[in-house]
Design a protein around this motif. Structure first.
Motif, short mmCIF file in Angstrom:
data_model
loop_
_atom_site.label_atom_id
_atom_site.label_comp_id
_atom_site.label_asym_id
_atom_site.label_seq_id
_atom_site.Cartn_x
_atom_site.Cartn_y
_atom_site.Cartn_z
N THR A 622 -26.90 17.19 -38.81
CA THR A 622 -26.72 18.63 -38.57
C THR A 622 -27.20 19.38 -39.80
O THR A 622 -27.55 18.80 -40.83
N THR A 624 -25.06 21.64 -41.00
CA THR A 624 -23.78 22.15 -41.49
C THR A 624 -23.48 21.57 -42.87
O THR A 624 -23.53 20.36 -43.08
N PHE A 640 -15.66 22.68 -44.42
CA PHE A 640 -16.83 23.18 -43.70
C PHE A 640 -16.52 24.61 -43.30
O PHE A 640 -15.75 24.86 -42.37
N VAL A 670 -18.61 28.16 -40.44
CA VAL A 670 -18.44 27.65 -39.09
C VAL A 670 -17.32 28.44 -38.44
O VAL A 670 -16.20 28.48 -38.94
N GLN A 674 -19.55 30.05 -32.73
CA GLN A 674 -20.51 29.02 -32.38
C GLN A 674 -20.19 28.50 -30.96
O GLN A 674 -19.12 28.73 -30.43
N LEU A 703 -16.73 20.43 -35.67
CA LEU A 703 -17.59 21.29 -36.47
C LEU A 703 -17.63 22.71 -35.94
O LEU A 703 -17.89 23.66 -36.69
#
Length: 757
Positions: A622, A624, A640, A670, A674, A703
């Motif tokens: 990813t 991320t 994260f 995050v 999303q 995530l």
């Protein structure tokens, strides 16, 4: 630079062969080193584009226009001839064509050509008034056209009357010739000198023998007068037209001269580009200090010898300001000196130089040259005195950053005293901030080169077998003069060589010579050792990098193995899976498995993978990114965005944070905005098919920041449900595992609640 000792003018003569126009010749006369390197770099930019153009399938063509400066400089009231005006028109049109052609080439060339004013209105006016021959056109003026018509008619009438008179006189034997000619701009006939009484008229001239009289009959005098008056009127009208065109041209003289200047510059750039391509010249790099000319060839030798010219590597490393070149006579010391001086002069003139690509030059200031010019008879000076005065002039005028080239300084007098003077001069020039390159046979200068910091030594190479110079430089060594060997190679009288050898025995050299040999040998050994140490350091560094990569691969494989075994054990502990549990135990007790487990126990995975508390990391597969908050043995807590997760070290990889910003501000935020992972359905799948789907969905859900995930697996035998729950229990970020509500299917569904802080 005293006189033209570097022969820059001879180089310009070779470039001249490719110049097309007089304007280009004028530009070539002014070619020379610029005051600043910024100007030279701007010329390089233009030259580089021109070299690209001349190497293309459509090279630039420049017309050979004449020099019209004199025409544009006529005094007030003067009138240009028609042919001169046509020449000026040709120059205007050639300039306009060149502007149009160059506009399509490159940025810098187009910027120059933009200064050309085509002056199309002036060209159009000239074309309307004059024929290509320079004669005034019939359409230039209605009055002129009418007068020319009248003149033709009157001339025809005069000629017809004269033809009639000649016919009437043919029987009287008074004609010397039956032709009509002109004298004093009047039509006459040729008669015998004793013609009186045969025809009345005015005699305008006699032949050289006085036998022929050129007579204008009285009957055509009025018509001749009328003809001449018409001609005078025509000339007056033509002068009026030429005067008008002259005034138009002179009013634009400044623009035309500017066009000529730009035309000449482009012509010169084209000639320099063609010369550069022919001789494989390139544009060098300009550094802050240091000189490294690789494969340098003297331009004049290149013109004479072509590919037979031996290339030289001329170097003055950073941190050094002096180069001492020693070696035998005719070994190429002076050629190396002249090559360096001429190439740097060319570079500062904005020219390409015949060296290998990526060669480096320093931005030197003025270039001062002192070379042997023999005795100065004109000023009654000896060779030594002429040298001394030249050195005095250089010392008094040299400034910081200048380049001084000295060929055999201190020669022409006692070797010891001359050497001492040369050493003192070199040292004094260095103290004033100049870079010095000197050639010499003097032992004192050689010793100075070996013992003083900031000095680079080089020797011209010599073939001991063939007893001949090799014409290239060897750095870090001192050259021998080899006078006796060279004499022997040219069959010099042996008895003289033997006598000279007895005077200066080669086996009993001076203490100074022996010291220099020892120092030179020690220096060569130091350089060789330094080179070997550098190579060893590079190999050690490379081996260290490769070892670390291997360690990282081993750790990752060990962690992957551990997690895989944990998952397989969890599956094998199910009812009816006793055989599988036995197989798992066999795998865990295998030699390779024990080795991997030992690696895992003895290592620090975080240290090996260069992941520490506070490191910036990326979730594999990813974009991320996050920050490591807490380290465990094989897992870490990572932030994260604003979500804290526990993940395995093999699931992340370290990244370099952007310079100048706090790590946390770089993280990808995050949030719930999303895409949410919807409940996944694995009904009807086998365990080995369902688990990868569940694993991917879990990663995406965590995530994305959502608190839980629904997994619909159905009832069936219960094997799929059990396997999924065993898998979920092994995940550090799964906090709660439960059935769905009764109304939503109960045991047909598993809900995983995540530990996202």
């Amino acid at each position: 630079m005293r006189e033209d000792l570097l022969e820059f003018s001879a180089l310009k003569e070779h470039i001249q062969n490719f110049v097309a126009s007089d304007a280009g010749m004028s530009a070539l006369e002014g070619l020379g080193p610029f005051r600043s390197w910024d100007e030279a770099k701007r010329r390089w930019e233009m030259l580089e584009e021109m070299m690209d153009v001349m190497s293309s399938s459509e090279p630039l063509v420049i017309s050979a226009i004449p020099d019209i400066h004199e025409m544009l400089g006529i005094h007030e009231g003067a009138i240009l001839e028609g042919q001169d005006i046509i020449t000026i028109s040709h120059v205007l049109k050639s300039s306009a064509r060149l502007k149009h052609a160059v506009e399509k080439t490159g940025v810098y060339l187009a910027r120059i050509s933009a200064g050309i004013d085509p002056l199309e209105d002036l060209s159009t006016e000239i074309d309307a008034m004059l024929d290509p021959t320079g004669e005034i056109s019939e359409t230039a003026s209605p009055l002129l056209r009418e007068m020319r018509t009248q003149y033709k008619s009157a001339r025809t009438s005069v000629l017809a009357k004269l033809e009639g008179i000649i016919d009437s006189l043919r029987t009287k034997s008074v004609l010397m010739d039956d032709i009509i000619t002109k004298r004093n701009d009047r039509y006459v006939i040729c008669m015998r000198h004793d013609h009186p009484g045969q025809m009345k008229g005015i005699t305008h001239d006699y032949s050289r023998t006085n036998k022929t009289a050129y007579v204008e009959p009285l009957s055509i005098i009025d018509e001749n007068n009328e003809l001449n008056q018409l001609k005078a009127d025509i000339v007056e009208e033509e002068n009026r037209i030429l005067k008008g065109l002259t005034l138009l041209i002179l009013s634009s003289a400044g623009l035309i001269l500017n066009n000529l200047r730009i035309y000449g510059m482009l012509d010169l750039l084209r000639a320099c580009a063609v010369w550069a391509i022919k001789n494989h010249a390139v544009i060098p790099r300009l550094g802050t200090e240091g000189i490294n000319l690789m494969g340098a060839r003297h331009p004049l030798l290149l013109e004479r010898l072509g590919d037979l010219t031996v290339p030289l590597d001329i170097k003055m490393p950073e941190g050094k300001d002096t180069l001492i070149i020693t070696g035998p006579n005719a070994g190429g010391k002076t050629v190396a000196l002249k090559t360096l001086g001429l190439l740097i002069s060319m570079a500062k003139s904005g020219l390409a130089i015949p060296v290998k690509p990526d060669s480096l030059i320093a931005p030197v200031g003025n270039i001062w040259v002192e070379m042997d010019t023999n005795q100065d008879i004109q000023h009654d000076l000896s060779s030594f005195t002429a040298h001394a005065l030249a050195l005095k002039h250089i010392y008094e005028n040299v400034t910081q950053g200048d380049l001084v080239l000295l060929d055999e300084p201190g020669s022409g007098t006692d070797p010891q005293q001359g050497g001492a003077i040369a050493v003192s001069c070199i040292d004094a020039l260095r103290k004033k901030g100049a870079c010095v390159v000197a050639t010499s046979h003097s032992d004192l200068i050689k010793l100075y080169g070996m013992s003083c910091p900031g000095v680079e030594n080089a020797a011209t190479a010599f073939d001991d077998t063939g007893m001949k110079p090799l014409f290239h430089l060897q750095y870090g060594v001192i050259g021998q003069s080899r006078a006796f060997e060279i004499l022997e190679s040219i069959d010099f009288p042996g008895n003289i060589i033997k006598e000279a050898s007895a005077v200066v025995s080669r086996d009993a050299g001076s203490a100074l010579s022996r010291a220099m040999e020892d120092i030179s040998h020690a220096g060569e050994m130091r350089r060789q050792a330094a080179c070997e140490m550098e190579q060893a350091a590079l190999l050690k560094e490379k081996a260290g990098i490769e070892l670390k990569e291997i360690e990282q691969i081993k750790i990752r494989n060990a962690m992957k193995y551990k997690r895989l075994i944990d998952k397989v054990e969890a599956l094998a502990n199910r009812p009816k899976a006793k055989d599988s549990a036995k197989e798992v135990k066999e795998v865990r007790s295998s030699e390779i498995a024990l080795e991997l487990e030992q690696i895992f126990k003895e290592s620090d995975p975080g240290e090996t993978l260069s992941i520490h508390k506070g490191s910036s990391v990326r979730f594999k597969g990813t974009e991320t990114t996050g920050e490591v908050l807490q380290m465990y043995h094989d897992t870490v807590d990572v932030l994260f965005g604003d979500k804290r997760m526990k993940v395995g070290l093999e699931q992340i990889e370290g990244i370099k944070p952007s310079a100048g910003k706090p790590t946390r501000k770089k993280m990808l935020r995050v949030s719930a905005s999303q895409q949410i992972v919807l409940p996944i359905k694995v009904v009807g799948m086998r365990v080995d098919e369902a688990l990868p789907v569940v694993e991917k969905a879990i990663d995406q859900a965590v995530l994305s920041g959502q608190p839980s995930l629904e997994i619909i697996h159905g009832t069936g035998t219960g094997a799929l449900k059990k396997a999924i729950r065993v898998y979920l229990k092994g995940l550090p970020h799964v906090k709660v595992i439960s059935d769905g509500s009764v109304g939503e299917g109960g045991g047909n569904k598993t809900i995983a609640v995540f530990d996202v802080r």
